[in-house]
Design a protein around this motif. Structure first.
Motif, PDB file in Angstrom:
ATOM      1  N   PHE A  15       0.808  -1.225   0.000  1.00 56.05           N
ATOM      2  CA  PHE A  15       0.000   0.000   0.000  1.00 56.05           C
ATOM      3  C   PHE A  15       0.843   1.277   0.000  1.00 56.05           C
ATOM      4  O   PHE A  15       0.342   2.349  -0.331  1.00 56.05           O
ATOM      5  N   SER A  16       2.100   1.173   0.374  1.00 61.76           N
ATOM      6  CA  SER A  16       2.941   2.378   0.408  1.00 61.76           C
ATOM      7  C   SER A  16       3.324   2.846  -0.995  1.00 61.76           C
ATOM      8  O   SER A  16       3.825   3.945  -1.171  1.00 61.76           O
ATOM      9  N   LYS A  17       3.107   1.998  -1.987  1.00 63.18           N
ATOM     10  CA  LYS A  17       3.374   2.375  -3.389  1.00 63.18           C
ATOM     11  C   LYS A  17       2.282   1.801  -4.283  1.00 63.18           C
ATOM     12  O   LYS A  17       2.550   1.137  -5.284  1.00 63.18           O
ATOM     13  N   LEU A  18       1.056   2.092  -3.897  1.00 68.37           N
ATOM     14  CA  LEU A  18      -0.083   1.419  -4.514  1.00 68.37           C
ATOM     15  C   LEU A  18      -0.263   1.746  -5.995  1.00 68.37           C
ATOM     16  O   LEU A  18      -0.594   0.866  -6.786  1.00 68.37           O
ATOM     17  N   GLY A  19      -0.034   3.005  -6.365  1.00 70.47           N
ATOM     18  CA  GLY A  19      -0.187   3.364  -7.782  1.00 70.47           C
ATOM     19  C   GLY A  19       0.715   2.528  -8.666  1.00 70.47           C
ATOM     20  O   GLY A  19       0.289   1.986  -9.695  1.00 70.47           O
ATOM     21  N   LYS A  20       1.971   2.415  -8.254  1.00 71.84           N
ATOM     22  CA  LYS A  20       2.926   1.631  -9.056  1.00 71.84           C
ATOM     23  C   LYS A  20       2.592   0.146  -9.036  1.00 71.84           C
ATOM     24  O   LYS A  20       2.723  -0.531 -10.068  1.00 71.84           O
ATOM     25  N   GLU A  21       2.149  -0.336  -7.909  1.00 76.41           N
ATOM     26  CA  GLU A  21       1.740  -1.745  -7.838  1.00 76.41           C
ATOM     27  C   GLU A  21       0.613  -2.022  -8.852  1.00 76.41           C
ATOM     28  O   GLU A  21       0.596  -3.057  -9.513  1.00 76.41           O
ATOM     29  N   CYS A  22      -0.315  -1.077  -8.955  1.00 75.67           N
ATOM     30  CA  CYS A  22      -1.439  -1.251  -9.882  1.00 75.67           C
ATOM     31  C   CYS A  22      -0.963  -1.236 -11.329  1.00 75.67           C
ATOM     32  O   CYS A  22      -1.330  -2.123 -12.120  1.00 75.67           O
ATOM     33  N   SER A  23      -0.157  -0.238 -11.700  1.00 71.74           N
ATOM     34  CA  SER A  23       0.291  -0.171 -13.096  1.00 71.74           C
ATOM     35  C   SER A  23       1.188  -1.359 -13.435  1.00 71.74           C
ATOM     36  O   SER A  23       1.076  -1.941 -14.521  1.00 71.74           O
ATOM     37  N   ASP A  24       2.048  -1.763 -12.506  1.00 75.83           N
ATOM     38  CA  ASP A  24       2.907  -2.931 -12.749  1.00 75.83           C
ATOM     39  C   ASP A  24       2.061  -4.187 -12.993  1.00 75.83           C
ATOM     40  O   ASP A  24       2.386  -5.014 -13.857  1.00 75.83           O
ATOM     41  N   THR A  25       0.995  -4.332 -12.223  1.00 74.82           N
ATOM     42  CA  THR A  25       0.170  -5.542 -12.321  1.00 74.82           C
ATOM     43  C   THR A  25      -0.508  -5.632 -13.682  1.00 74.82           C
ATOM     44  O   THR A  25      -0.585  -6.716 -14.284  1.00 74.82           O
ATOM     45  N   ILE A  26      -0.974  -4.510 -14.191  1.00 75.97           N
ATOM     46  CA  ILE A  26      -1.571  -4.502 -15.532  1.00 75.97           C
ATOM     47  C   ILE A  26      -0.492  -4.817 -16.579  1.00 75.97           C
ATOM     48  O   ILE A  26      -0.706  -5.624 -17.487  1.00 75.97           O
ATOM     49  N   GLU A  27       0.693  -4.224 -16.409  1.00 75.51           N
ATOM     50  CA  GLU A  27       1.795  -4.515 -17.351  1.00 75.51           C
ATOM     51  C   GLU A  27       2.181  -5.984 -17.337  1.00 75.51           C
ATOM     52  O   GLU A  27       2.639  -6.523 -18.341  1.00 75.51           O
ATOM     53  N   ARG A  28       2.002  -6.615 -16.187  1.00 73.47           N
ATOM     54  CA  ARG A  28       2.364  -8.029 -16.059  1.00 73.47           C
ATOM     55  C   ARG A  28       1.283  -8.965 -16.594  1.00 73.47           C
ATOM     56  O   ARG A  28       1.349 -10.182 -16.384  1.00 73.47           O
ATOM     57  N   GLY A  29       0.258  -8.384 -17.214  1.00 69.75           N
ATOM     58  CA  GLY A  29      -0.704  -9.229 -17.913  1.00 69.75           C
ATOM     59  C   GLY A  29      -2.093  -9.313 -17.304  1.00 69.75           C
ATOM     60  O   GLY A  29      -2.959  -9.994 -17.848  1.00 69.75           O
ATOM     61  N   ALA A  30      -2.311  -8.649 -16.167  1.00 65.15           N
ATOM     62  CA  ALA A  30      -3.648  -8.700 -15.565  1.00 65.15           C
ATOM     63  C   ALA A  30      -4.652  -7.988 -16.472  1.00 65.15           C
ATOM     64  O   ALA A  30      -4.305  -7.037 -17.179  1.00 65.15           O
ATOM     65  N   ASP A  31      -5.902  -8.454 -16.448  1.00 67.23           N
ATOM     66  CA  ASP A  31      -6.968  -7.794 -17.205  1.00 67.23           C
ATOM     67  C   ASP A  31      -7.604  -6.696 -16.362  1.00 67.23           C
ATOM     68  O   ASP A  31      -7.735  -5.554 -16.802  1.00 67.23           O
ATOM     69  N   TRP A  32      -8.039  -7.083 -15.191  1.00 73.42           N
ATOM     70  CA  TRP A  32      -8.750  -6.178 -14.290  1.00 73.42           C
ATOM     71  C   TRP A  32      -7.942  -6.026 -13.001  1.00 73.42           C
ATOM     72  O   TRP A  32      -7.044  -6.823 -12.722  1.00 73.42           O
ATOM     73  N   LEU A  33      -8.312  -5.035 -12.194  1.00 72.66           N
ATOM     74  CA  LEU A  33      -7.827  -4.990 -10.810  1.00 72.66           C
ATOM     75  C   LEU A  33      -9.031  -5.194  -9.901  1.00 72.66           C
ATOM     76  O   LEU A  33     -10.082  -4.552 -10.074  1.00 72.66           O
ATOM     77  N   HIS A  34      -8.884  -6.101  -8.961  1.00 74.09           N
ATOM     78  CA  HIS A  34      -9.930  -6.372  -7.984  1.00 74.09           C
ATOM     79  C   HIS A  34      -9.623  -5.533  -6.747  1.00 74.09           C
ATOM     80  O   HIS A  34      -8.542  -5.636  -6.169  1.00 74.09           O
ATOM     81  N   ILE A  35     -10.579  -4.689  -6.383  1.00 72.15           N
ATOM     82  CA  ILE A  35     -10.353  -3.696  -5.336  1.00 72.15           C
ATOM     83  C   ILE A  35     -11.299  -3.989  -4.175  1.00 72.15           C
ATOM     84  O   ILE A  35     -12.523  -3.842  -4.301  1.00 72.15           O
ATOM     85  N   ASP A  36     -10.728  -4.446  -3.077  1.00 70.27           N
ATOM     86  CA  ASP A  36     -11.518  -4.904  -1.930  1.00 70.27           C
ATOM     87  C   ASP A  36     -11.810  -3.760  -0.976  1.00 70.27           C
ATOM     88  O   ASP A  36     -10.907  -3.233  -0.320  1.00 70.27           O
TER      89      ASP A  36
END
Ligand code: DX5
Ligand code: ZN
Length: 246
Positions: A15-36
């Motif tokens: 969570f301390s670098k959440l924006g980058k975690e999100c963009s990295d995850t999409i770059e790594r092939g994810a379709d969606w982000l699941h946000i709890d």
């Protein structure tokens, strides 16, 4: 069955670098982000609310089509799902998935504790989400029978029919729990009845459990600890996809 959508749960991100975690995850092939989203009341845990969603939205390209890459799949583990619809739309949510149990409880609550503008029911919730320009999802906890969803998906009034069903495969509240294979008959029943429906599973999905979920007919795959805890998240995402699409 429809094709796979892999939706890593950012609950297990740093969570301390959440924006980058999100963009990295999409770059790594994810379709969606699941946000709890957890309110400490519907579930015994608190995560974050719409201000955080607003801040991460610019880090991920907006989907150009329904189900498209970058879809923000907001899983609303909150007692008053109706209250947050407009705020989440403004924050950039694409798919607003509420819990059946929360929508029913507030209908049943005749007491003055639930203000009338917060009361709702599943059909009204779905229409309200659509009226606010988002796709709708409906989630059921492990203790809820799948039959309750038939009346909702068999409705001929399309404005009241959601785009996704979420079958929880753990008790909602925490990441890293054990996959409940005994939920698979719910997925099988939904897949049989609704061949084209997006059916999401959430909780305990990994390379070890994905075949069970995929065989039952799930196509939207949430994975938190399995993706964010991996040394090679791209590989995990690819394997989850392969299990569903093959
Ligand atoms: C649990 C959440 C899940 C959770 C899944 O209440 O709804 O989305 O992040 O985490 P894993 O994949 O680690 O079970
Ligand atoms: Zn979730």
């Amino acid at each position: 069955a429809p094709k796979a959508f892999i939706a890593p749960s950012i609950l297990s991100a740093d969570f301390s670098k959440l924006g980058k975690e999100c963009s990295d995850t999409i770059e790594r092939g994810a379709d969606w982000l699941h946000i709890d989203i957890m309110d400490g009341h519907f579930v015994p845990n608190i995560t974050f609310g719409h201000p955080v969603v607003t801040k991460i939205r610019p880090h991920v390209g907006r989907p150009k089509e329904a189900n498209g890459k970058g879809t923000f799949d907001c899983h609303m583990m909150v007692s008053e799902p109706k209250v947050w619809v407009k705020e989440f739309q403004k924050a950039g949510c694409d798919l607003y998935c509420f819990h059946y149990e929360a929508a029913i409880d507030s209908t049943a609550a005749e007491s003055a504790e639930v203000k009338s503008d917060k009361k709702t029911n599943p059909k009204e919730m779905i229409k309200y989400i659509h009226d606010n320009g988002m796709r709708a999802g409906i989630a059921i906890k492990p203790g809820t029978d799948v039959d309750v969803l038939y009346d909702i998906f068999d409705n001929s009034n399309k404005e009241e029919v959601p785009e996704m069903a979420l079958v929880m495969t753990v008790e909602p509240g925490f990441g890293g729990q054990k996959f409940m294979a005994e939920m698979m008959p719910k997925v099988q029943a939904l897949r049989k009845r609704y061949p084209e429906l997006n059916i999401e599973v959430d909780g305990g999905l990994s390379e070890k459990t994905i075949d069970t979920a995929a065989d039952a007919g799930a196509n939207v795959i949430v994975a938190g600890s399995a993706v964010f805890g991996a040394s090679d998240p791209s590989q995990v995402i690819a394997k989850l996809r392969e299990a569903v699409d093959s």
